[in-house]
Design a protein around this motif. Structure first.
Motif, PDB file in Angstrom:
ATOM      1  N   LEU A 176       0.824  -1.199   0.000  1.00 61.70           N
ATOM      2  CA  LEU A 176       0.000   0.000   0.000  1.00 61.70           C
ATOM      3  C   LEU A 176       0.865   1.258   0.000  1.00 61.70           C
ATOM      4  CD1 LEU A 176      -2.797   1.299   0.130  1.00 61.70           C
ATOM      5  CD2 LEU A 176      -2.727   1.045   2.618  1.00 61.70           C
ATOM      6  N   VAL A 177       1.941   1.251   0.768  1.00 62.93           N
ATOM      7  CA  VAL A 177       2.839   2.410   0.800  1.00 62.93           C
ATOM      8  C   VAL A 177       3.506   2.602  -0.558  1.00 62.93           C
ATOM      9  CG1 VAL A 177       4.930   3.360   1.844  1.00 62.93           C
ATOM     10  CG2 VAL A 177       3.190   2.280   3.283  1.00 62.93           C
ATOM     11  N   CYS A 178       3.928   1.508  -1.186  1.00 61.48           N
ATOM     12  CA  CYS A 178       4.489   1.614  -2.540  1.00 61.48           C
ATOM     13  C   CYS A 178       3.468   2.205  -3.505  1.00 61.48           C
ATOM     14  CB  CYS A 178       4.927   0.242  -3.040  1.00 61.48           C
ATOM     15  SG  CYS A 178       6.398  -0.428  -2.260  1.00 61.48           S
ATOM     16  N   ALA A 179       2.237   1.715  -3.423  1.00 66.87           N
ATOM     17  CA  ALA A 179       1.195   2.179  -4.340  1.00 66.87           C
ATOM     18  C   ALA A 179       0.844   3.636  -4.106  1.00 66.87           C
ATOM     19  CB  ALA A 179      -0.053   1.305  -4.191  1.00 66.87           C
ATOM     20  N   LEU A 180       0.908   4.077  -2.868  1.00 65.41           N
ATOM     21  CA  LEU A 180       0.553   5.465  -2.554  1.00 65.41           C
ATOM     22  C   LEU A 180       1.677   6.445  -2.863  1.00 65.41           C
ATOM     23  CD1 LEU A 180      -1.217   4.930   0.887  1.00 65.41           C
ATOM     24  CD2 LEU A 180      -2.321   5.731  -1.212  1.00 65.41           C
ATOM     25  N   THR A 181       2.928   6.028  -2.657  1.00 56.95           N
ATOM     26  CA  THR A 181       4.051   6.970  -2.720  1.00 56.95           C
ATOM     27  C   THR A 181       4.998   6.750  -3.890  1.00 56.95           C
ATOM     28  OG1 THR A 181       5.545   5.610  -1.377  1.00 56.95           O
ATOM     29  CG2 THR A 181       4.007   7.072  -0.195  1.00 56.95           C
ATOM     30  N   GLY A 182       4.963   5.567  -4.499  1.00 56.23           N
ATOM     31  CA  GLY A 182       5.943   5.254  -5.529  1.00 56.23           C
ATOM     32  C   GLY A 182       7.266   4.754  -4.969  1.00 56.23           C
ATOM     33  N   ALA A 183       7.337   4.548  -3.645  1.00 56.36           N
ATOM     34  CA  ALA A 183       8.576   4.050  -3.038  1.00 56.36           C
ATOM     35  C   ALA A 183       8.884   2.637  -3.510  1.00 56.36           C
ATOM     36  CB  ALA A 183       8.454   4.076  -1.509  1.00 56.36           C
ATOM     37  N   ALA A 184      10.153   2.282  -3.521  1.00 55.77           N
ATOM     38  CA  ALA A 184      10.582   0.955  -3.967  1.00 55.77           C
ATOM     39  C   ALA A 184      10.342  -0.075  -2.870  1.00 55.77           C
ATOM     40  CB  ALA A 184      12.059   0.988  -4.333  1.00 55.77           C
ATOM     41  N   PRO A 185      10.009  -1.315  -3.231  1.00 57.88           N
ATOM     42  CA  PRO A 185       9.818  -2.373  -2.225  1.00 57.88           C
ATOM     43  C   PRO A 185      11.015  -2.558  -1.310  1.00 57.88           C
ATOM     44  CG  PRO A 185       8.966  -3.090  -4.343  1.00 57.88           C
ATOM     45  CD  PRO A 185       9.653  -1.784  -4.594  1.00 57.88           C
ATOM     46  N   ALA A 186      12.217  -2.305  -1.800  1.00 59.58           N
ATOM     47  CA  ALA A 186      13.397  -2.442  -0.946  1.00 59.58           C
ATOM     48  C   ALA A 186      13.344  -1.509   0.250  1.00 59.58           C
ATOM     49  CB  ALA A 186      14.666  -2.173  -1.760  1.00 59.58           C
ATOM     50  N   LEU A 187      12.601  -0.394   0.121  1.00 59.06           N
ATOM     51  CA  LEU A 187      12.492   0.571   1.212  1.00 59.06           C
ATOM     52  C   LEU A 187      11.296   0.303   2.110  1.00 59.06           C
ATOM     53  CD1 LEU A 187      13.254   3.906  -0.705  1.00 59.06           C
ATOM     54  CD2 LEU A 187      14.815   2.553   0.705  1.00 59.06           C
ATOM     55  N   THR A 188      10.305  -0.418   1.628  1.00 57.53           N
ATOM     56  CA  THR A 188       9.053  -0.548   2.375  1.00 57.53           C
ATOM     57  C   THR A 188       8.836  -1.920   2.996  1.00 57.53           C
ATOM     58  OG1 THR A 188       7.741  -1.271   0.463  1.00 57.53           O
ATOM     59  CG2 THR A 188       7.978   1.109   0.796  1.00 57.53           C
TER      60      THR A 188
ATOM     61  N   GLY B   8       0.409  -0.820 -10.942  1.00 61.64           N
ATOM     62  CA  GLY B   8       0.942   0.516 -11.199  1.00 61.64           C
ATOM     63  C   GLY B   8       1.097   1.315  -9.927  1.00 61.64           C
ATOM     64  N   GLY B   9       1.647   2.493 -10.065  1.00 58.97           N
ATOM     65  CA  GLY B   9       1.839   3.384  -8.939  1.00 58.97           C
ATOM     66  C   GLY B   9       2.762   4.535  -9.331  1.00 58.97           C
ATOM     67  N   PRO B  10       2.688   5.648  -8.617  1.00 60.09           N
ATOM     68  CA  PRO B  10       1.757   5.882  -7.511  1.00 60.09           C
ATOM     69  C   PRO B  10       0.305   5.954  -7.996  1.00 60.09           C
ATOM     70  CG  PRO B  10       3.503   7.557  -7.584  1.00 60.09           C
ATOM     71  CD  PRO B  10       3.589   6.802  -8.844  1.00 60.09           C
ATOM     72  N   LEU B  11      -0.605   5.585  -7.089  1.00 57.43           N
ATOM     73  CA  LEU B  11      -2.028   5.576  -7.385  1.00 57.43           C
ATOM     74  C   LEU B  11      -2.765   6.500  -6.418  1.00 57.43           C
ATOM     75  CD1 LEU B  11      -2.616   1.715  -7.711  1.00 57.43           C
ATOM     76  CD2 LEU B  11      -2.441   3.356  -9.599  1.00 57.43           C
TER      77      LEU B  11
ATOM     78  N   HIS C 163      -7.859   5.842  -3.147  1.00 57.56           N
ATOM     79  CA  HIS C 163      -8.953   4.881  -3.306  1.00 57.56           C
ATOM     80  C   HIS C 163      -8.517   3.719  -4.190  1.00 57.56           C
ATOM     81  CE1 HIS C 163     -12.965   3.312  -4.307  1.00 57.56           C
ATOM     82  NE2 HIS C 163     -13.384   3.934  -3.219  1.00 57.56           N
ATOM     83  N   ALA C 164      -7.836   4.037  -5.288  1.00 56.13           N
ATOM     84  CA  ALA C 164      -7.369   2.993  -6.200  1.00 56.13           C
ATOM     85  C   ALA C 164      -6.301   2.120  -5.548  1.00 56.13           C
ATOM     86  CB  ALA C 164      -6.823   3.624  -7.479  1.00 56.13           C
ATOM     87  N   ALA C 165      -5.419   2.735  -4.751  1.00 59.08           N
ATOM     88  CA  ALA C 165      -4.371   1.968  -4.077  1.00 59.08           C
ATOM     89  C   ALA C 165      -4.964   0.988  -3.068  1.00 59.08           C
ATOM     90  CB  ALA C 165      -3.397   2.917  -3.387  1.00 59.08           C
ATOM     91  N   LEU C 166      -5.950   1.439  -2.296  1.00 62.98           N
ATOM     92  CA  LEU C 166      -6.594   0.558  -1.322  1.00 62.98           C
ATOM     93  C   LEU C 166      -7.269  -0.627  -2.009  1.00 62.98           C
ATOM     94  CD1 LEU C 166      -8.167   3.157   1.110  1.00 62.98           C
ATOM     95  CD2 LEU C 166      -6.579   1.337   1.775  1.00 62.98           C
ATOM     96  N   GLN C 167      -7.918  -0.362  -3.123  1.00 59.73           N
ATOM     97  CA  GLN C 167      -8.605  -1.445  -3.819  1.00 59.73           C
ATOM     98  C   GLN C 167      -7.610  -2.414  -4.448  1.00 59.73           C
ATOM     99  OE1 GLN C 167     -11.748  -0.216  -6.446  1.00 59.73           O
ATOM    100  NE2 GLN C 167     -12.098  -2.277  -7.224  1.00 59.73           N
ATOM    101  N   ALA C 168      -6.516  -1.893  -4.979  1.00 62.41           N
ATOM    102  CA  ALA C 168      -5.559  -2.744  -5.683  1.00 62.41           C
ATOM    103  C   ALA C 168      -4.784  -3.652  -4.740  1.00 62.41           C
ATOM    104  CB  ALA C 168      -4.591  -1.869  -6.481  1.00 62.41           C
ATOM    105  N   VAL C 169      -4.276  -3.100  -3.631  1.00 61.75           N
ATOM    106  CA  VAL C 169      -3.351  -3.873  -2.791  1.00 61.75           C
ATOM    107  C   VAL C 169      -3.678  -3.799  -1.302  1.00 61.75           C
ATOM    108  CG1 VAL C 169      -1.469  -3.615  -4.462  1.00 61.75           C
ATOM    109  CG2 VAL C 169      -1.706  -1.940  -2.605  1.00 61.75           C
TER     110      VAL C 169
END
Length: 544
Positions: free
Chosen positions: A381-393, A420-423, A426-432
């Motif tokens: 969810l943090v990746c989807a909201l912010t565009g941060a890389a999984p290595a950081l989250t 995709g992302g950032p989203l 609402h779209a981020a919550l639904q996706a992941v």
């Protein structure tokens, strides 16, 4: 003074007294600057030989630029665009960008703030000169490298303006280019917009989320207490923030309503957790019985606890509120984690549960969660909201080894690649997202609507709060970060929310445990604010 300021091109040859020159230079040097960087550097050019050389640069560039104006080229050449030699002085206002490795407060995200600060110095100088009766003409017809060569300006320094300064031989009532029909000043309504860019979609007016008067009152008392200014650190920010939310500082006896939302997650089929879904139900049942950390801390602090099943895979345990929307979320690698209806129901359920606790008169809302796999969901969810890389989250969660951590990161990366992302939130919550995270998001929104402080627990609750802020930015004003967890992505979320945590104990338990541990600190802050004496009451002299 501002309305009468003009760009002067015709000057008398009379010299400018040294005391007058110093006053206008002093005015420039008193300009505001981001981080007090003071990047302006001022070169006073008095020698006629140098001014002649600068004028040559301006005349050459004027002819070079004329062709850009096509059919208006002749009209352009008819304009007097400089008084470099006529004016007895030139002041070259430069911006010294400094050494790149030196960090300047406030310039990290907008590097150009040194240029903006230098522009403030130019405006100060111009208005001070006008007040002295002097005229100023801004010459921009030169190539920076050419002027650098004439004046010996280092490469890291940008000459922003050559200002002709002297006693004016004209008093134009209108700007010269306006009088010549070249251009005109736009109406004020053409350049002023309310709330957002005029073409951006609007938003409904919302009630004020903060009580400015109460915050100022709290801050004023903090300034009067017997202590060095700011010496209570983060507690001073906390006191002021609490007063802004509720209208008063934290109470001495703090009673919280703790909402713990539980759900399972479809992506655990990919090995994102050491445990399976039945453990979620077992921990949820233990929390409701008061056997786990949240139950112990609620009893110890005389708080209220509401444990709710939003999406456990199995039956709702005894003593747990049945608010089940579905038996866990779907696998986010196969499609959206939540159906549109599930997300709406999760948001609504969380709002209803938070509202129920708020109606009980508690001083704040404490949020927590239970759910095997939810650190992976939070990271996604943090990746989807912010565009941060999984290595950081993505972190180790409940104790994953190196191979397990790699699996979690791969699952989050694949989910973000799919959705995709950032989203938008609402779209981020639904996706992941997860059902408990959707409910926590709704709870934050409801608490913000009621102006109830929300004390966040760890990573998952902060991720849900970030989604809530994406849906309603004013929700950020009611948030308090209890602690920084051991999950690496928690730092990213706290930075996005602009929150400093009260504790850093390397916790990774969840269940609202970190938030409940922080409440005595909140209450102590309120006691200090209420019971400490002021300088006058204690008979202590203030610092000069």
């Amino acid at each position: 003074m501002i309305a009468e300021r003009r760009d002067i091109r015709r000057f008398r040859p009379d010299s400018v007294p040294d005391d007058v020159l110093r006053r206008i230079l002093e005015a420039a040097h008193r300009a505001p600057s981001v981080g007090l960087m003071q990047p302006w550097r001022l070169i006073v050019v008095a020698q006629e030989k140098t001014r002649i050389e600068v004028r040559r640069l301006a005349q050459r560039e004027r002819l070079r630029q004329a062709s850009r104006f096509d059919e208006r080229a002749r009209q352009f050449l008819d304009q007097k665009v400089e008084g470099v030699v006529e004016a007895p002085l030139g002041i070259v206002v430069c911006c010294d960008h400094g050494e790149p490795e030196v960090e300047v407060l406030g310039r990290g995200t907008i590097p150009e703030t040194d240029v903006y600060s230098t522009a403030c110095a130019i405006e100060n100088l111009w208005l001070a000169a006008r007040a002295e009766g002097l005229g100023v003409g801004w010459v921009s017809f030169y190539r920076p490298d050419d002027l650098r060569a004439v004046l010996g300006i280092p490469a890291r320094v940008d000459p922003m303006a050559y200002l002709c300064v002297g006693w004016p031989d004209e008093r134009p009532k209108r700007p010269g280019l306006e009088a010549a029909g070249w251009s005109s000043r736009l109406p004020l309504d053409d350049v002023v917009m309310r709330e957002r860019w005029r073409d951006a979609p609007g938003s409904e007016d919302a009630p004020a989320a903060i009580d400015h008067a109460a915050a100022i009152t709290a801050r004023d008392r903090l300034d009067q207490l017997v202590k060095p200014s700011g010496s209570l650190g983060v507690l001073e920010t906390l006191i002021e923030r609490w007063a802004a939310i509720t209208g008063r500082p934290p109470p001495s006896q703090l009673r919280a309503g703790a909402l713990v939302c539980a759900a399972d997650h479809g992506h655990v089929v990919h090995g994102t957790s050491l445990f399976d879904a039945e453990v979620s139900a077992q921990v949820t049942a233990a929390a409701a019985r008061g056997d786990s950390a949240v139950g112990v801390l609620v009893r110890q602090g005389d708080h209220r606890l509401l444990v709710a099943d939003l999406g456990l895979a199995g039956p709702t345990p005894a003593g747990v509120r049945d608010a089940k929307i579905a038996r866990g979320s779907a696998d986010m690698l196969a499609g959206p984690a939540l159906a549109a209806g599930e997300l709406r129901a999760g948001l609504a359920a969380g709002a209803a549960l938070a509202g129920e606790l708020a109606e009980g008169g508690d001083d704040c809302l404490v949020l927590g969660e239970i759910g095997i796999g939810n650190t992976t969901t939070s990271a996604a969810l943090v990746c989807a909201l912010t565009g941060a890389a999984p290595a950081l989250t993505v972190g180790r969660g409940t104790g994953m080894d190196a191979a397990g951590l790699a699996r979690k990161r791969a699952v989050v990366a694949a989910a973000i690649e799919r959705h995709g992302g950032p989203l938008p939130a609402h779209a981020a919550l639904q996706a992941v997202g997860g059902l408990e995270l959707a409910a926590l998001t709704g709870a934050v929104l409801e608490a913000a609507r009621r102006r109830v402080p929300v004390v966040l627990d760890g990573y998952a609750t902060a991720a849900a709060a970030l989604a809530a802020v994406g849906l309603d930015p004013s929700a950020a004003e009611v948030l308090v970060a209890s602690h920084r967890s051991a999950e690496p992505g928690h730092d990213t979320v706290l930075a996005e929310l602009g929150l400093e945590p009260l504790l850093d104990l390397r916790l990774r338990l969840g269940e609202a445990s970190g938030a409940l541990l922080a409440l005595p600190i909140v209450a102590a802050a309120g006691v200090l604010h209420r019971e400490m004496a002021t300088f006058d009451e204690a008979g202590v002299a203030r610092a000069p």
